[in-house]
Motif scaffolding. Sequence first.
Motif, PDB file in Angstrom:
ATOM      1  N   ASN A  92      94.883  12.092 107.504  1.00 46.77           N
ATOM      2  CA  ASN A  92      94.739  11.500 108.499  1.00 46.77           C
ATOM      3  C   ASN A  92      96.553  12.556 108.935  1.00 46.77           C
ATOM      4  OD1 ASN A  92      92.155  10.069 109.387  1.00 46.77           O
ATOM      5  ND2 ASN A  92      92.977   9.291 107.744  1.00 46.77           N
ATOM      6  N   HIS A  94      99.719  11.653 111.120  1.00 47.90           N
ATOM      7  CA  HIS A  94     100.802  10.863 112.214  1.00 47.90           C
ATOM      8  C   HIS A  94     102.058  11.711 113.141  1.00 47.90           C
ATOM      9  CE1 HIS A  94      97.179   8.219 111.354  1.00 47.90           C
ATOM     10  NE2 HIS A  94      97.888   8.231 109.604  1.00 47.90           N
ATOM     11  N   LYS A  95     102.724  12.137 112.124  1.00 50.11           N
ATOM     12  CA  LYS A  95     103.878  12.625 112.165  1.00 50.11           C
ATOM     13  C   LYS A  95     103.892  13.891 111.568  1.00 50.11           C
ATOM     14  CE  LYS A  95     105.146   8.786 114.552  1.00 50.11           C
ATOM     15  NZ  LYS A  95     106.509   7.645 114.831  1.00 50.11           N
TER      16      LYS A  95
END
Length: 150
Positions: A92, A94-95
């Motif tokens: 995953n 995120h940034k």
Amino acid sequence: MVEPHPSGGYILEELSVGMSAEKRVAVTEERIAQFAEASDDFNPVHMDEAFASRTAYRGRIAHGLLSASFGSAVVGTILPGAGAIYLGQTLNFHKPVRIGDVAVARVTVASIDEAAARVVLSCTIHVNDELVMDGEATVRVPRRRRPAKS
């Protein structure tokens, strides 16, 4: 935090839930270029500042799988280390990670299936204490050798 095992890798019987290891990796222009060459991924968001500056990221970003590979380095060299075989990985993002960032990859033993010799590892990548990626890896880990039957 555990250190690399003197033999190069932990066997199943030496692992316990909660064990963690981490690696700090500087994200450089050279690493991005080498990853692009190895993966054949020359997306201009990674390679071309003029193009990348016109995207939502407002500049070049590292390949997501380059960042994920830092977690793989922990799995293959520290915890569990030599002999661990990847069976699966979730990721995953995120940034974004950028040139000049120092990524901190941390792997933590989340669960152990002794019957199947499989371990689930929680994997995170942080930059400046901000979570940029997480996921779980499932790996097969070598067992202690059983004595040969006479």
